[in-house]
Design a protein around this motif. Structure first.
Motif, PDB file in Angstrom:
ATOM      1  N   TYR A 150      33.959 -80.426  -1.501  1.00 55.75           N
ATOM      2  CA  TYR A 150      35.318 -80.595  -1.064  1.00 55.75           C
ATOM      3  C   TYR A 150      35.910 -80.963  -2.380  1.00 55.75           C
ATOM      4  O   TYR A 150      35.701 -82.061  -2.790  1.00 55.75           O
ATOM      5  CB  TYR A 150      35.776 -80.970   0.079  1.00 55.75           C
ATOM      6  CG  TYR A 150      35.869 -80.020   1.184  1.00 55.75           C
ATOM      7  CD1 TYR A 150      36.409 -79.461   1.678  1.00 55.75           C
ATOM      8  CD2 TYR A 150      34.469 -79.918   1.934  1.00 55.75           C
ATOM      9  CE1 TYR A 150      35.797 -78.663   2.573  1.00 55.75           C
ATOM     10  CE2 TYR A 150      33.927 -78.736   3.166  1.00 55.75           C
ATOM     11  CZ  TYR A 150      34.902 -78.453   3.005  1.00 55.75           C
ATOM     12  OH  TYR A 150      34.220 -78.023   4.543  1.00 55.75           O
ATOM     13  N   TYR A 179      26.437 -77.352   2.195  1.00 54.57           N
ATOM     14  CA  TYR A 179      26.607 -78.827   2.163  1.00 54.57           C
ATOM     15  C   TYR A 179      25.561 -78.874   3.197  1.00 54.57           C
ATOM     16  O   TYR A 179      25.738 -77.796   3.957  1.00 54.57           O
ATOM     17  CB  TYR A 179      27.620 -79.217   1.858  1.00 54.57           C
ATOM     18  CG  TYR A 179      28.945 -79.012   3.251  1.00 54.57           C
ATOM     19  CD1 TYR A 179      28.727 -80.244   4.277  1.00 54.57           C
ATOM     20  CD2 TYR A 179      29.603 -78.087   2.841  1.00 54.57           C
ATOM     21  CE1 TYR A 179      29.910 -79.524   4.832  1.00 54.57           C
ATOM     22  CE2 TYR A 179      30.893 -77.857   3.586  1.00 54.57           C
ATOM     23  CZ  TYR A 179      30.646 -78.548   5.045  1.00 54.57           C
ATOM     24  OH  TYR A 179      31.820 -78.948   5.685  1.00 54.57           O
ATOM     25  N   ARG A 182      25.457 -77.446   7.248  1.00 55.81           N
ATOM     26  CA  ARG A 182      27.101 -76.736   7.869  1.00 55.81           C
ATOM     27  C   ARG A 182      25.995 -75.179   6.303  1.00 55.81           C
ATOM     28  O   ARG A 182      26.392 -75.110   5.593  1.00 55.81           O
ATOM     29  CB  ARG A 182      27.944 -77.155   7.349  1.00 55.81           C
ATOM     30  CG  ARG A 182      28.484 -78.392   7.818  1.00 55.81           C
ATOM     31  CD  ARG A 182      28.404 -78.055   9.717  1.00 55.81           C
ATOM     32  NE  ARG A 182      29.444 -76.630   9.749  1.00 55.81           N
ATOM     33  CZ  ARG A 182      30.901 -75.794   9.623  1.00 55.81           C
ATOM     34  NH1 ARG A 182      31.070 -77.299   9.352  1.00 55.81           N
ATOM     35  NH2 ARG A 182      30.822 -74.997  10.190  1.00 55.81           N
ATOM     36  N   HIS A 185      31.239 -71.665   4.887  1.00 49.99           N
ATOM     37  CA  HIS A 185      32.920 -70.735   6.138  1.00 49.99           C
ATOM     38  C   HIS A 185      34.044 -71.633   4.967  1.00 49.99           C
ATOM     39  O   HIS A 185      33.919 -72.471   4.038  1.00 49.99           O
ATOM     40  CB  HIS A 185      32.482 -72.635   6.969  1.00 49.99           C
ATOM     41  CG  HIS A 185      32.717 -73.721   7.330  1.00 49.99           C
ATOM     42  ND1 HIS A 185      30.825 -74.344   6.531  1.00 49.99           N
ATOM     43  CD2 HIS A 185      33.156 -74.768   6.979  1.00 49.99           C
ATOM     44  CE1 HIS A 185      31.626 -75.739   5.760  1.00 49.99           C
ATOM     45  NE2 HIS A 185      32.544 -75.837   6.358  1.00 49.99           N
ATOM     46  N   HIS A 187      37.765 -73.810   6.696  1.00 48.41           N
ATOM     47  CA  HIS A 187      38.230 -73.774   7.622  1.00 48.41           C
ATOM     48  C   HIS A 187      39.487 -73.852   7.467  1.00 48.41           C
ATOM     49  O   HIS A 187      40.236 -72.683   5.723  1.00 48.41           O
ATOM     50  CB  HIS A 187      38.558 -75.211   7.026  1.00 48.41           C
ATOM     51  CG  HIS A 187      36.998 -76.397   7.338  1.00 48.41           C
ATOM     52  ND1 HIS A 187      36.925 -76.843   8.142  1.00 48.41           N
ATOM     53  CD2 HIS A 187      36.736 -76.038   6.437  1.00 48.41           C
ATOM     54  CE1 HIS A 187      35.491 -77.284   8.288  1.00 48.41           C
ATOM     55  NE2 HIS A 187      35.664 -77.079   6.665  1.00 48.41           N
TER      56      HIS A 187
HETATM   57 FE    FE Z   1      33.715 -77.525   6.018  1.00 50.07          FE
END
Ligand code: FE
Length: 242
Positions: A150, A179, A182, A185, A187
């Motif tokens: 991120y 990552y 996870r 996805h 958000h």
């Molecule tokens: Fe996330």
């Protein structure tokens, strides 16, 4: 006898005349009845009520026009023919996670020149639980890059787009990388014009890590298709109670 005969004759004449008169009377009555039936009077009476109903009609139209929410469902039934998914079931909320940054910039594309990753357009529509489009809803997106990282200093792969009058939104981006812990996805925060917010995530079908991600929800799987330029389209509608 002659006097008697004359008297009888006179009486007979009177009787006949009387009968004729009596018969004549019904005629006018019949005429009156017919006159009433064709009822030019009735016709005139009708126009009178007509203008009255006309008024309610106008009022009704006004009422519909004012009752935009009521009128909208009727209109909404047109687009809602598309969302077969309109089961009036709210899109599940999911954790925001630790990487959200407030006040993202307005964008139609999160893709930057030279950015790695599979191009995908995230799109869909925002509805209330009656499948009425929510015009002006903001779809606020943030995600990891293709390497699963991120941007915590700026707004790379972060942005907000606004749904149109049909509740439709579209945002070009890339497939997010994985990552630890996870699956892939995106958000999303859906901001309704009335200030209500849905925080959730969007997933992609066929990703192996979907099976091991504890947050993953199959109800949030995007429907995949391919655009004319070969890039991916990931479609997900959001149903939010206003
Ligand atoms: Fe996330």
């Amino acid at each position: 006898m002659q006097v008697l005969n004359r008297t009888l004759a006179a009486v007979t004449v009177l009787f006949v005349l009387s009968a004729c008169t009596t018969n004549t009377t019904p005629s006018p009555n019949a005429t009156a009845t017919r006159a009433a039936a064709p009822a030019p009077t009735a016709t005139q009476t009708a126009p009178a009520p007509t203008p009255q109903p006309a008024t309610p009609a106008i009022l009704a139209a006004t009422t519909l026009a004012e009752a935009t929410p009521s009128a909208t469902p009727a209109l909404a039934s047109t687009p809602s023919a598309a969302p077969t998914a309109c089961a009036a079931k709210a899109t599940p909320a999911q954790t925001e996670g630790p990487y959200y940054l407030a006040n993202p910039p307005a964008k139609d594309s999160l893709v930057e020149p030279g950015m790695a990753g599979t191009r995908v357009t995230l799109r869909g529509r925002v509805f209330d639980l009656q499948c009425r489009p929510i015009a002006g809803a903001k779809v606020d997106v943030w995600q990891a890059d293709a390497a699963g990282a991120y941007d915590l200093k700026g707004y790379r792969l972060r942005g907000v787009t606004t749904a149109d009058a049909q509740g439709a939104y579209s945002l070009a981006t890339i497939r997010p990388g994985l990552y630890p812990g996870r699956t892939s996805h995106i958000h999303v925060k859906v901001w309704l014009p009335n200030g209500k917010t849905l925080t959730t995530q969007v997933y992609f079908p066929g990703v192996a890590a979907n099976n091991t991600d504890g947050i993953y929800d199959a109800a949030l799987l995007a429907a995949m298709s391919q655009a004319a330029d070969g890039s991916e389209i990931a479609e997900l509608n959001f149903f939010v109670a206003p």
